[in-house]
Design an enzyme around this catalytic site. Structure first.
Site, mmCIF file in Angstrom:
data_model
loop_
_atom_site.group_PDB
_atom_site.id
_atom_site.type_symbol
_atom_site.label_atom_id
_atom_site.label_comp_id
_atom_site.label_asym_id
_atom_site.label_seq_id
_atom_site.Cartn_x
_atom_site.Cartn_y
_atom_site.Cartn_z
ATOM 1 N N HIS A 84 98.942 4.497 -32.772
ATOM 2 C CA HIS A 84 98.094 5.644 -32.426
ATOM 3 C C HIS A 84 96.996 5.191 -31.452
ATOM 4 O O HIS A 84 96.742 5.839 -30.421
ATOM 5 C CB HIS A 84 97.480 6.225 -33.703
ATOM 6 N N HIS A 117 102.201 1.061 -42.311
ATOM 7 C CA HIS A 117 101.026 1.937 -42.293
ATOM 8 C C HIS A 117 100.031 1.489 -41.223
ATOM 9 O O HIS A 117 99.618 2.289 -40.369
ATOM 10 C CB HIS A 117 100.375 1.908 -43.687
ATOM 11 N N GLU A 118 99.669 0.208 -41.260
ATOM 12 C CA GLU A 118 98.708 -0.297 -40.270
ATOM 13 C C GLU A 118 99.305 -0.283 -38.871
ATOM 14 O O GLU A 118 98.600 -0.058 -37.881
ATOM 15 C CB GLU A 118 98.251 -1.709 -40.645
ATOM 16 N N HIS A 168 98.662 3.119 -37.420
ATOM 17 C CA HIS A 168 97.307 3.203 -36.862
ATOM 18 C C HIS A 168 97.256 2.538 -35.485
ATOM 19 O O HIS A 168 96.673 3.072 -34.540
ATOM 20 C CB HIS A 168 96.313 2.484 -37.785
#
Length: 602
Positions: free
Chosen positions: A400, A393-394, A397
């Site tokens: 991105h 998940h991190e 980020h």
């Protein structure tokens, strides 16, 4: 690395820490850069007379923007370094001092150049548009366009100064709520098989996940009993927050508080309404899930304190950090070699502060700036399978941020909160798909499905219910209905009954949940979680089942940064958030997981 004791920061191996040298070589270099930043306002202010003059030239305007952009970019880098150092060891006074010095310098800078944005908005629109076509303004064009778009709602210099002076006072409802519920409240203790445990905002979730139902009931009763004792005060704080939202919208000339909050991202209000309407029309899978929960937990009646205990307990799966990175790389192969190589190299070589140490901030986050690596804080535990998903998940980020910074000028690289959860939950979905496909262990499969159902429920259904409540409370104030505790409880209880369905039996205090959600003090924020996971699930399905075009479309989104408004960026990726389709698909995905769980657990 399996920890048997929590080490001091000084005892953490360098390879397990993030490498901040991509920001600054060390504290001395940071100190020098802070000194440089402290003089940056002077470089901007020397343009003040020319910017305010009716005879302003494009040369002076470009020079001023360059000085302003350079200062903001340096501040971005300084602040990130100070924040990361403090997060790694909040007990180190030097880290606290460093962040404090930066905040003071940043505050002084903002005050000194506060004239600039209003001055830019006072430049004639025709003049501004003609200048923005010039090559020298290419790096600032998008930022200027967004600034001009806000112009109809910007007041005069005197009025803006008054509002700025009131901004700190406007934080009072949120600050008072936080202090009251996190500091002043005494929730007491809860009896558990392991002995008495203190009940707090922090331990609430852990105790509510206890498989002993008596522990959950006592936790619930004491927790909401404390809120019940102070319900009128909290209702007054929340009403004050909503009243301020409504007043701000009216002062600036927006049609409503919700319109004001959605305007900067150019998100039509129909997106908000479609989300609520579509989820409302797809509550059957959610009600089916709660029926399944009642059966699996072997309960005669499902009560509100039974909703957080895991359907399937934590499975025993040992995943060393390096193995987790390898697993994530395999799961993300549909995104291609560059993406996989970049993220795995980063996760292994300096992006991540991996394990817990004394004084380290809890949880996990990604902190990507324009310069330097997109750093990740973890408190990774090898025996917690959930931490593999957290790392993915991190990492989403961070990737991105990585693509955004590499494909945009500084003034338009940063993406919006509306988009932020898409790339992260996209990665989680790919890891879920990979693990589910490659496991032969029925217990792990059941755990994965149950965990995924819980994630979608919490992010899609629950946040939509919150969003609906926020919309109702603001509409009531705008129509002249005061927000008393009785009104808030009635509205929230109606939503609880609708969303949880016929299986749920509520307690007398269940509707007090509506006054304990901290996010409600940051109005019209929570809906972005629901739209984010809807977009990510749709895009993950599109990329996994598609080809090179679908993958490239997704990369176009990652590379957009702040160069496009979020609805446009997501549409380029292949998902239209102005339609009901992505939300319907997300509800359908949840329904399919519930069906799989029924086959396994019943």
């Amino acid at each position: 690395m399996k920890q048997t004791a929590i080490p001091n920061r000084s005892e953490v191996a360098p390879g397990d820490q993030w490498n901040l040298s991509s920001l600054f070589a060390g504290d001395n270099e940071w100190n020098s850069a802070l000194e440089q930043f402290s003089g940056s306002a002077e470089k901007i202010n020397k343009f003040r007379d020319s910017i305010l003059s009716p005879d302003i030239t494009p040369e002076d305007f470009a020079g001023c923007l360059k000085a302003y952009s350079d200062a903001l970019q340096l501040a971005d880098k300084l602040g990130n370094y100070a924040f990361l150092k403090k997060s790694a060891d909040e007990g180190d006074s030097e880290n606290l001092d460093r962040l404090g010095r930066f905040m003071m310098a940043a505050s002084s800078f903002e005050a000194s150049v506060s004239w600039l944005v209003p001055a830019i908005q006072n430049i004639s629109e025709d003049t501004m548009k003609s200048w923005m076509e010039m090559p020298r303004f290419a790096d600032y064009r998008i930022w200027l366009e967004k600034l001009l778009r806000m112009k109809p709602y910007i007041l005069g210099e005197k009025e803006e100064r008054i509002l700025a002076l009131l901004s700190e006072a406007h934080q009072t409802p949120q600050s008072a709520f936080s202090v009251l519920t996190n500091v002043d409240f005494d929730f007491g203790t809860v009896k558990t098989p392991e002995g008495d445990r203190p009940l707090s905002q922090t331990t609430w979730s852990m105790l509510m996940e206890n498989r002993d139902r008596s522990v959950r009931k006592e936790t619930y009763d004491k927790f909401y009993g404390t809120f019940d004792t102070h319900k009128n005060t909290i209702a007054a704080l929340y009403a004050g927050s909503v009243n301020q939202d409504v007043a701000a919208a009216r002062i600036r000339g927006y049609s409503s508080a919700r319109a004001m909050e959605l305007f900067p991202d150019r998100v039509p209000e129909t997106v908000y309404d479609n989300l609520v309407a579509t989820v409302r029309a797809n509550l059957a899978p959610l009600h089916r899930y709660y029926s399944l929960r009642k059966k699996v937990l072997k309960l005669n009646e499902l009560r509100h304190y039974d909703v957080l205990v895991p359907l399937v307990g934590e499975v025993k799966k040992h995943t060393p950090y390096d193995e987790a990175v390898s697993l994530i790389g395999e799961a993300l192969k549909p995104l291609g070699n560059e993406y996989v190589k970049t993220i795995t190299d980063g996760l292994l070589n300096g992006w991540v502060d991996r394990y817990e140490n004394k004084g380290k901030r809890s949880g996990a986050f990604s902190s990507g700036g324009y310069e330097g690596s997109p750093y990740i804080l973890m408190n990774y535990k090898e025996d917690v399978l959930r931490d593999v998903f957290t790392l993915a998940h991190e990492g989403g980020h961070s990737m991105h941020s990585w693509y955004s910074a590499k494909n945009n000028p500084f003034m338009s690289y940063n993406y919006t909160i509306f988009e932020a959860e898409v790339a992260s939950t996209f990665n989680e979905d790919l890891v879920f798909r990979y693990l589910l496909k490659t496991t032969d262990d029925p217990k792990i499969k059941a755990y994965l499905l149950a965990s995924r159902a819980g994630d979608i429920l919490a992010t899609l259904y629950r946040q939509t219910m919150f969003a609906e409540f926020e919309s109702k409370t603001h509409e009531m104030v705008e129509s002249g209905i005061p927000l008393t505790i009785d009104v808030l409880r009635r509205e929230y209880r109606d939503l609880l009954k609708i969303y949880f369905g016929p299986e749920m039996i509520f307690e007398e205090t269940s509707d007090l949940e509506g006054i304990r959600i901290p996010h409600f003090y940051n109005a019209f924020y929570v809906y972005k979680y629901a739209t984010g996971i809807s977009a990510s699930l749709a895009l993950a399905e599109r990329v996994v089942t598609g080809g090179e075009k679908e993958r490239n479309d997704y990369f176009a989104f990652l590379k957009s940064g702040g160069s496009r408004y979020p609805i446009e960026a997501l549409r380029i990726a292949g998902v239209d958030m102005e339609s009901a389709a992505p939300v319907e698909a997300a509800c359908g995905a949840f329904s399919g997981i519930v069906e799989e769980l029924e086959k396994i657990l019943l």
